[in-house]
Design an enzyme around this catalytic site. Structure first.
Site, PDB file in Angstrom:
ATOM      1  N   LEU A   1       0.874  -1.110   0.001  1.00 50.89           N
ATOM      2  CA  LEU A   1      -0.126   0.091  -0.060  1.00 50.89           C
ATOM      3  C   LEU A   1       0.870   1.221  -0.054  1.00 50.89           C
ATOM      4  O   LEU A   1       1.733   1.163   0.661  1.00 50.89           O
ATOM      5  CB  LEU A   1      -0.781  -0.045   1.365  1.00 50.89           C
ATOM      6  CG  LEU A   1      -1.782   1.025   1.428  1.00 50.89           C
ATOM      7  CD1 LEU A   1      -2.835   1.177   0.449  1.00 50.89           C
ATOM      8  CD2 LEU A   1      -2.487   1.061   2.875  1.00 50.89           C
ATOM      9  N   HIS A   2       0.484   2.149  -0.850  1.00 48.34           N
ATOM     10  CA  HIS A   2       1.294   3.487  -0.786  1.00 48.34           C
ATOM     11  C   HIS A   2       0.260   4.546  -1.410  1.00 48.34           C
ATOM     12  O   HIS A   2      -0.514   4.262  -2.185  1.00 48.34           O
ATOM     13  CB  HIS A   2       2.456   3.499  -1.498  1.00 48.34           C
ATOM     14  CG  HIS A   2       2.342   3.006  -2.944  1.00 48.34           C
ATOM     15  ND1 HIS A   2       2.413   1.654  -3.453  1.00 48.34           N
ATOM     16  CD2 HIS A   2       2.571   3.769  -4.124  1.00 48.34           C
ATOM     17  CE1 HIS A   2       2.133   1.226  -4.745  1.00 48.34           C
ATOM     18  NE2 HIS A   2       2.239   2.800  -5.365  1.00 48.34           N
ATOM     19  N   GLN A   3       0.525   5.783  -0.716  1.00 50.17           N
ATOM     20  CA  GLN A   3      -0.442   6.865  -1.332  1.00 50.17           C
ATOM     21  C   GLN A   3       0.599   7.891  -2.235  1.00 50.17           C
ATOM     22  O   GLN A   3       1.567   8.171  -1.460  1.00 50.17           O
ATOM     23  CB  GLN A   3      -1.225   7.602  -0.050  1.00 50.17           C
ATOM     24  CG  GLN A   3      -2.015   9.033  -0.565  1.00 50.17           C
ATOM     25  CD  GLN A   3      -3.075   9.237   0.357  1.00 50.17           C
ATOM     26  OE1 GLN A   3      -4.133   8.756   0.346  1.00 50.17           O
ATOM     27  NE2 GLN A   3      -2.772  10.239   1.192  1.00 50.17           N
TER      28      GLN A   3
END
Length: 190
Positions: free
Chosen positions: A148-150
């Site tokens: 997960l990464h934004q």
């Protein structure tokens, strides 16, 4: 083409061929040479947890890994392949693929780090706006789908210069190390 229906056209006795059918003819797609991606392309697989760049980054020194801030559950680093100067990523330390798998503590810290990153980018780069987003899963465009990464992409009223419009090319005016140093220096101390 003037002849219509792929009919050759004669010009002073010389047959004219529609150049759009020739190899190497410019089109609406720009070619960005990225030989470092050949391993990914040939392999066709996502990196395993042992090779995950978002798992490896926190084990390295901040300057080497482009980390600008560390929290308890998540950290912030520069995107190695930025859309704009200052393009940041917020990642949980834990190797999880989807937002709905994050704990309440992880989501709270990701949100808090995102807000701080926006404030820091506004101060450091004087940006006018942001694109925020998470690509969830490979089919949704996630380059590293298993972690997960934004994305936090700073935008400026003037970033639509002639390069992306005419040449379909982005200009990144600062080196990643310079951007990392400026953002890290402006990051508030906890």
């Amino acid at each position: 083409m003037p002849g219509g229906d792929d009919m050759p056209v004669d010009f002073d006795g010389v047959e004219i061929t529609d150049s759009s059918t020739m190899a190497g003819v410019p089109d609406e797609f720009q070619r960005l040479w990225t030989p470092h991606r050949m391993v990914y392309i040939q392999n066709g697989t996502q990196p395993g947890e042992a090779e995950c760049p978002f798992c490896i980054a926190p084990t390295l020194d901040d300057e080497q890994s482009l980390i600008v801030a560390r929290g308890v559950h998540a950290y912030v680093l520069l995107n190695l392949f930025p859309y704009n100067s200052g393009h940041l990523l917020v990642c949980p330390y834990r190797h999880i693929p989807l937002y709905d798998e994050a704990t309440p503590e992880e989501t709270a810290e990701i949100a808090s780090l995102t807000q701080t990153a926006m404030r820091v980018l506004r101060t450091v780069s004087r940006c006018d706006g942001y694109n925020l987003g998470m690509n969830q899963g490979r089919i949704a465009g996630a380059g590293i789908a298993d972690h997960l990464h934004q994305h936090i992409v700073p935008r400026w009223a003037t970033d639509a210069n002639f390069f992306p419009i005419i040449a379909k090319t982005k200009a990144l005016p600062q080196l990643l190390g310079e951007v990392r140093a400026a953002v890290a220096a402006a990051w508030p101390v906890a």
